[in-house]
Design a protein around this motif. Sequence first.
Motif, PDB file in Angstrom:
ATOM      1  N   UNK A 111      67.004   0.376  -5.944  1.00  0.00           N
ATOM      2  CA  UNK A 111      66.579  -0.784  -6.733  1.00  0.00           C
ATOM      3  C   UNK A 111      67.661  -1.854  -6.807  1.00  0.00           C
ATOM      4  N   UNK A 112      68.920  -1.421  -6.936  1.00  0.00           N
ATOM      5  CA  UNK A 112      70.005  -2.413  -7.008  1.00  0.00           C
ATOM      6  C   UNK A 112      70.046  -3.258  -5.743  1.00  0.00           C
ATOM      7  N   UNK A 113      69.933  -2.606  -4.590  1.00  0.00           N
ATOM      8  CA  UNK A 113      69.949  -3.337  -3.321  1.00  0.00           C
ATOM      9  C   UNK A 113      68.732  -4.240  -3.173  1.00  0.00           C
ATOM     10  N   UNK A 114      67.571  -3.762  -3.605  1.00  0.00           N
ATOM     11  CA  UNK A 114      66.350  -4.566  -3.495  1.00  0.00           C
ATOM     12  C   UNK A 114      66.422  -5.800  -4.387  1.00  0.00           C
ATOM     13  N   UNK A 115      66.953  -5.625  -5.599  1.00  0.00           N
ATOM     14  CA  UNK A 115      67.095  -6.765  -6.504  1.00  0.00           C
ATOM     15  C   UNK A 115      68.119  -7.749  -5.954  1.00  0.00           C
ATOM     16  N   UNK A 116      69.209  -7.223  -5.386  1.00  0.00           N
ATOM     17  CA  UNK A 116      70.217  -8.105  -4.777  1.00  0.00           C
ATOM     18  C   UNK A 116      69.615  -8.887  -3.616  1.00  0.00           C
ATOM     19  N   UNK A 117      68.753  -8.230  -2.829  1.00  0.00           N
ATOM     20  CA  UNK A 117      68.103  -8.920  -1.713  1.00  0.00           C
ATOM     21  C   UNK A 117      67.191 -10.026  -2.220  1.00  0.00           C
ATOM     22  N   UNK A 118      66.511  -9.791  -3.331  1.00  0.00           N
ATOM     23  CA  UNK A 118      65.661 -10.834  -3.921  1.00  0.00           C
ATOM     24  C   UNK A 118      66.513 -12.020  -4.354  1.00  0.00           C
ATOM     25  N   UNK A 119      67.637 -11.713  -5.005  1.00  0.00           N
ATOM     26  CA  UNK A 119      68.514 -12.779  -5.489  1.00  0.00           C
ATOM     27  C   UNK A 119      69.090 -13.580  -4.326  1.00  0.00           C
ATOM     28  N   UNK A 120      69.496 -12.892  -3.274  1.00  0.00           N
ATOM     29  CA  UNK A 120      70.071 -13.578  -2.116  1.00  0.00           C
ATOM     30  C   UNK A 120      69.024 -14.391  -1.385  1.00  0.00           C
ATOM     31  N   UNK A 121      67.791 -13.917  -1.398  1.00  0.00           N
ATOM     32  CA  UNK A 121      66.733 -14.588  -0.642  1.00  0.00           C
ATOM     33  C   UNK A 121      66.127 -15.769  -1.334  1.00  0.00           C
ATOM     34  N   UNK A 122      66.252 -15.862  -2.692  1.00  0.00           N
ATOM     35  CA  UNK A 122      65.505 -16.932  -3.341  1.00  0.00           C
ATOM     36  C   UNK A 122      66.277 -17.665  -4.396  1.00  0.00           C
ATOM     37  N   UNK A 123      66.729 -16.956  -5.412  1.00  0.00           N
ATOM     38  CA  UNK A 123      67.375 -17.618  -6.528  1.00  0.00           C
ATOM     39  C   UNK A 123      66.370 -18.262  -7.444  1.00  0.00           C
ATOM     40  N   UNK A 124      66.709 -19.417  -7.997  1.00  0.00           N
ATOM     41  CA  UNK A 124      65.924 -20.050  -9.046  1.00  0.00           C
ATOM     42  C   UNK A 124      64.511 -20.391  -8.699  1.00  0.00           C
ATOM     43  N   UNK A 125      64.289 -21.548  -8.060  1.00  0.00           N
ATOM     44  CA  UNK A 125      62.933 -22.002  -7.818  1.00  0.00           C
ATOM     45  C   UNK A 125      62.250 -21.270  -6.702  1.00  0.00           C
ATOM     46  N   UNK A 126      62.958 -20.414  -5.986  1.00  0.00           N
ATOM     47  CA  UNK A 126      62.350 -19.741  -4.844  1.00  0.00           C
ATOM     48  C   UNK A 126      61.699 -18.433  -5.186  1.00  0.00           C
ATOM     49  N   UNK A 127      61.393 -18.193  -6.486  1.00  0.00           N
ATOM     50  CA  UNK A 127      60.792 -16.922  -6.879  1.00  0.00           C
ATOM     51  C   UNK A 127      59.509 -16.650  -6.137  1.00  0.00           C
TER      52      UNK A 127
END
Length: 202
Positions: A111-127
């Motif tokens: 889960x930590x890696x998956x959440x980090x991948x989400x953060x790296x892939x999008x950030x704020x408006x890119x949810x």
Amino acid sequence: QADEMIVVQLLSLGIGENAARRAALAVQNASAEAATGWFFEHSEDPDINNPPAAPGGGGGATGGDDDADPSAVAMLSDMGFGAAHVKAALKACGNNAERAADWLFSHVDDLDGAVAALSAGGGGGGGGGAAGGAEASFDDGRGEYSLVGFVSHIGRHTGCGHYVCHMKRDDGWVILNDQKVAKSESPPLELGYLYLYRRDDV
């Protein structure tokens, strides 16, 4: 406004009044259990014992967490997931609790890696874009399942009696009754309380 009954129940558990009010408000007065769960997830927050923000005052302390539906956070947290993982999943899935639960269970190994991948892939408006990218890059396959077991109840009602489990083996069904395991000639498939399935393509 925090539900006073929920606040009183949390106070009886030894939770401070401000923390109890914040917990009740965070779960939108859903229940004392949800508020207690929220408190334990946030008990280390530096502002946990600060008075809650006035209604309409813009919950400055929570910031970006406002996007996550508090009742969905409480429900998914009750499944054993951490609040940070739950909020990231809800953000990636457009605040859809069912899709977020599927996402969490699909990534439970890291889960930590998956959440980090989400953060790296999008950030704020890119949810939304991150969620769309995740859907496009993962193929769930056919989604066909086979029954491999079920739990049933022996007794007049759920308040008394006994639960047993039937599991399918290569040579038929077996019944597991505490420490006893025996072949089951005609398992009561229609009396299952909980059914267990295995995905066919794994």
